[in-house]
Design a protein around this motif. Structure first.
Motif, mmCIF file in Angstrom:
data_model
loop_
_atom_site.group_PDB
_atom_site.id
_atom_site.type_symbol
_atom_site.label_atom_id
_atom_site.label_comp_id
_atom_site.label_asym_id
_atom_site.label_seq_id
_atom_site.Cartn_x
_atom_site.Cartn_y
_atom_site.Cartn_z
ATOM 1 N N THR A 297 0.482 -0.966 0.105
ATOM 2 C CA THR A 297 -0.247 0.292 -0.050
ATOM 3 C C THR A 297 0.682 0.900 -0.095
ATOM 4 O O THR A 297 0.640 1.897 -0.889
ATOM 5 C CB THR A 297 -1.408 0.166 1.113
ATOM 6 O OG1 THR A 297 -1.677 -1.353 1.141
ATOM 7 C CG2 THR A 297 -1.305 1.562 1.180
ATOM 8 N N ARG A 298 2.175 0.965 1.088
ATOM 9 C CA ARG A 298 2.513 2.397 0.724
ATOM 10 C C ARG A 298 3.004 2.526 -0.376
ATOM 11 O O ARG A 298 3.583 3.572 -1.073
ATOM 12 C CB ARG A 298 4.159 2.061 1.960
ATOM 13 C CG ARG A 298 3.020 1.782 3.573
ATOM 14 C CD ARG A 298 4.489 3.060 4.420
ATOM 15 N NE ARG A 298 4.867 1.367 4.668
ATOM 16 C CZ ARG A 298 4.790 0.839 5.241
ATOM 17 N NH1 ARG A 298 4.237 -0.243 6.041
ATOM 18 N NH2 ARG A 298 6.129 -0.575 5.888
ATOM 19 N N ALA A 299 3.506 1.761 -0.924
ATOM 20 C CA ALA A 299 4.673 1.635 -2.622
ATOM 21 C C ALA A 299 3.746 2.423 -3.236
ATOM 22 O O ALA A 299 4.398 2.902 -4.206
ATOM 23 C CB ALA A 299 5.290 -0.007 -2.540
ATOM 24 N N ALA A 300 2.662 2.142 -3.339
ATOM 25 C CA ALA A 300 2.055 2.043 -4.196
ATOM 26 C C ALA A 300 1.048 3.804 -3.928
ATOM 27 O O ALA A 300 1.618 4.468 -5.142
ATOM 28 C CB ALA A 300 0.309 2.188 -4.191
ATOM 29 N N HIS A 301 1.262 3.902 -3.227
ATOM 30 C CA HIS A 301 1.084 5.302 -2.721
ATOM 31 C C HIS A 301 2.457 6.161 -3.498
ATOM 32 O O HIS A 301 1.882 7.658 -3.437
ATOM 33 C CB HIS A 301 1.045 5.750 -1.337
ATOM 34 C CG HIS A 301 0.648 7.325 -0.513
ATOM 35 N ND1 HIS A 301 -0.659 7.765 -0.566
ATOM 36 C CD2 HIS A 301 1.365 7.828 0.313
ATOM 37 C CE1 HIS A 301 -0.797 9.059 -0.426
ATOM 38 N NE2 HIS A 301 1.131 8.679 0.202
ATOM 39 N N SER A 302 3.259 5.932 -3.000
ATOM 40 C CA SER A 302 4.535 6.375 -3.213
ATOM 41 C C SER A 302 4.624 6.876 -4.464
ATOM 42 O O SER A 302 5.305 7.887 -5.117
ATOM 43 C CB SER A 302 5.897 5.398 -2.509
ATOM 44 O OG SER A 302 5.735 5.621 -1.247
ATOM 45 N N LEU A 303 4.347 5.521 -5.105
ATOM 46 C CA LEU A 303 4.520 5.343 -7.148
ATOM 47 C C LEU A 303 3.387 6.935 -7.291
ATOM 48 O O LEU A 303 4.013 7.578 -8.102
ATOM 49 C CB LEU A 303 3.840 4.602 -7.494
ATOM 50 C CG LEU A 303 5.441 3.081 -7.099
ATOM 51 C CD1 LEU A 303 4.719 2.112 -7.465
ATOM 52 C CD2 LEU A 303 6.198 4.245 -7.635
ATOM 53 N N THR A 304 2.346 6.933 -6.996
ATOM 54 C CA THR A 304 0.794 7.644 -7.183
ATOM 55 C C THR A 304 1.971 9.153 -7.026
ATOM 56 O O THR A 304 1.585 9.894 -8.545
ATOM 57 C CB THR A 304 0.460 7.351 -5.948
ATOM 58 O OG1 THR A 304 -0.371 6.160 -6.950
ATOM 59 C CG2 THR A 304 -0.913 8.354 -6.928
#
Length: 629
Positions: A297-304
């Protein structure tokens, strides 16, 4: 103006710091809320740019603390959370504005300018002091009719004085205002920049004491005689952030700088993609642990947020959809599992394609080739058709005006065919054409002419001709163009700059990186050989006087090593005497540029050496390929 940036994503922080620093803001960066709170409690800031989701102290609580303790600093919240509830919560916590990732960097800069203007007593667009004019929007500085080319720190000094014309600033106060906390230079650095600013002002016609020394105290602007010359703000209309558009040249420079920065942060995004792939695989095996789901979830948030900053909008949208599925408290059912897998696969494809585009667009069309065909329109037309059949973009210029118009375009084609007579051109026209060719990026020139006389060859050489073909046939011309293009493939030029003064290296970064050059800096000559081998540069930029080893000694050592024997070397030095240049050339340098002439000379000389080096390699390859075995 000093800005505190609180952002835990290193890639986003680097990108935003680069963009803000290029606008001549002084930027301190904190990687978590607690570190940011320590900085805002210690230093005075004009603006805080604040992420919402931060470790140790989140952005909303950070904002509440500021307002509870009566800090009136403007706050711009920046986050990938785009729900109206989050926006309302941020504004209720005391934020002045809210920006959702991904966003256009031009919009970020516009909102920053608006927030900074609100804290001024009036809306400023220009500062004036006598004949001195500083435009806050274009960042142009003029004295009378003369435009000053200032370094970022010189610009910052002048803006500081003009905003506070009656105030005397000590060297310590100037350091606090214009240097971020990670730089921490000595007070002598301020003296050096003051001298540089005075020299440029005096050269433009300003009084030598326009920046006055108040002995034992500091510096201030000297009073001017005319009341009309007192510093006065020029009022500009307060535009909404969305209406503030960056000039095209600034946008291109910002884009180039971000592409350069991508090299240092892309591994983080690939690692985040790997975490998402691991989570997807675990989900398919019915083995997705809570900690892996949270990491994903954190990885996806950062990529966003991060992908949007770098202009990868489609990848950012995919990452946002992935985050929404992972963030939900509900179990991920079969349909959502399939959707998540498809999204991650699409993100991998998008990221792979985008990486390729970023890598190749870094120098984009930084090796345009100008083919000057001397009075042979028929050959020009045949060559244009043949090159287009090879997949190259071709433009035709029939005169100097056509070429000038092409120069103004955002990107030059692969090849420009120029039907131009060298026979009757006079000295003034030749000089104009030469200057046009040598604008940044300079054009590589290939000349084809029926007339092979010495007079024509000398004129071609004055234009920067790197290859001259007498009486060329279509096949010979086509082969030459294709061979040169193949060996000048849009590589990223890497420059290693060695100077014991960190401020010089900072100025070089501001000068070179917006031009798409990759800069490696070193201020410890003892580490030179290790850095040289690790960076493998295309050009070496050396200071002359340094501790431990002089630039002359480093140059001699490089020339003794066969692998580096052909590396272009330019001395970038404060020495202007003939003896210094002689010593540099004897040591094996290709050129010497005075630091006082960096704005006008360095880029032209640097590009010239890089092009010469590339062409020598290309010609050597051609000779080897054509030699009998």
């Amino acid at each position: 103006m000093r800005i505190l940036l609180v952002e835990d994503d290193e890639s986003v922080a680097k990108a935003l710091k680069k963009v803000l620093t290029d606008e001549n803001y002084v930027v301190d960066v904190a990687g978590d809320g607690q570190a940011g709170w320590h900085l805002v409690s210690t230093f005075n800031y004009d603006l805080v740019v604040l992420d919402v989701m931060l470790p140790k102290l989140d952005g909303l609580e950070f904002c509440r603390r500021l307002r509870d303790r009566s800090y009136h600093i403007p706050v711009l919240l920046v986050t990938a959370l785009d729900s109206s509830t989050k926006k309302i919560a941020g504004l209720n916590a005391g934020a002045d504005d809210y920006l959702t990732k991904p966003f256009e960097l031009g919009e970020l800069l516009a909102r920053v300018r608006v927030l900074l203007r609100r804290v001024q007593t009036s809306v400023l667009s220009t500062l004036e002091w006598g004949e001195l004019h500083l435009d806050l929007n274009s960042r142009e500085v003029n004295y009378g009719q003369v435009c000053l080319n200032l370094t970022p720190k010189e610009y910052g000094l002048l803006e500081l004085f003009l905003r506070n014309p009656s105030q005397v600033f000590s060297r310590g106060a100037i350091l606090d205002n214009l240097w971020n906390c990670s730089e921490a230079p000595g007070e002598d650095t301020v003296t050096s920049h003051i001298k540089g600013l005075r020299r440029k002002l005096t050269k433009a016609g300003a009084p030598s004491d326009l920046v006055k020394t108040v002995y034992g105290v500091g510096y201030r602007l000297s009073p001017v005689d005319s009341p009309e010359s007192q510093p006065r703000p020029i009022l500009g209309s307060e535009q909404a952030p969305s209406a503030a558009i960056e000039p095209a040249a600034t946008q291109r420079q910002t884009r180039a700088a971000l592409i350069t920065l991508w090299q240092s942060v892309k591994s983080q995004h690939l690692e985040r993609l790997k975490i998402l792939q691991q989570a997807t695989q675990a989900l398919q095996n019915s083995d997705l642990a809570d900690d892996l789901r949270q990491s994903a979830t954190r990885a996806a948030h950062s990529l966003t947020g991060a992908l949007g900053i770098f202009g990868l909008r489609s990848g950012s949208d995919l990452a946002r959809s992935i985050e929404q599925i992972l963030r939900s408290d509900a179990p991920i059912v079969a349909d959502c599992q399939q959707q998540l897998s498809s999204l991650v696969n699409a993100l991998e494809t998008q990221l792979s394609q985008a990486l390729s585009q970023l890598e190749t667009s870094k120098s984009g069309r930084d090796s345009p080739l100008l083919v000057l065909i001397n009075n042979n329109l028929h050959l020009q037309q045949q060559l244009a058709q043949a090159l287009q059949a090879q997949g190259l973009t071709v433009q035709v210029a029939l005169n100097e005006s056509d070429l000038r118009a092409l120069r103004r375009e955002d990107a030059l084609p692969d090849v420009v065919l120029f039907n131009f007579s060298l026979t009757d051109i006079d000295g003034a026209a030749l000089d104009r054409l030469s200057k046009l060719i040598h604008q940044i990026p300079p054009l590589l020139v290939l000349v084809g002419s029926e007339d092979g006389s010495l007079a024509i060859r000398v004129k071609a050489a004055q234009l920067g001709s790197h290859s001259f073909l007498q009486g060329p046939t279509l096949s010979a011309m086509l082969k030459e163009v294709l061979e040169v293009r193949s060996h000048l493939q849009r590589s990223t030029h890497k420059v290693l700059a060695v100077d014991d003064d960190p401020q010089v290296l900072e100025a070089l970064r501001a000068l070179l990186e917006p031009k798409g050059l990759q800069l490696v800096t070193l201020n410890q000559p003892l580490d030179f050989w290790t850095t040289l081998q690790a960076s493998s540069p295309d050009l070496l930029l050396l200071d002359m006087e340094m501790p431990d080893f002089t630039g002359i000694e480093l140059c001699q050592a490089v020339r003794q090593a066969p692998v580096w024997n052909q590396l272009p070397i330019i001395f970038f030095t404060a020495h202007s005497d003939a003896g210094a240049k002689t010593a540099a050339l004897r040591a094996g340098a290709n050129d010497l540029v005075e630091k006082s002439r960096a704005d006008s000379d360095l880029l032209i000389r640097l590009y010239d050496q890089l092009r010469r080096s590339q062409l020598q390699q290309a010609m050597a390859t051609l000779v080897n390929e054509s030699s009998p075995v």
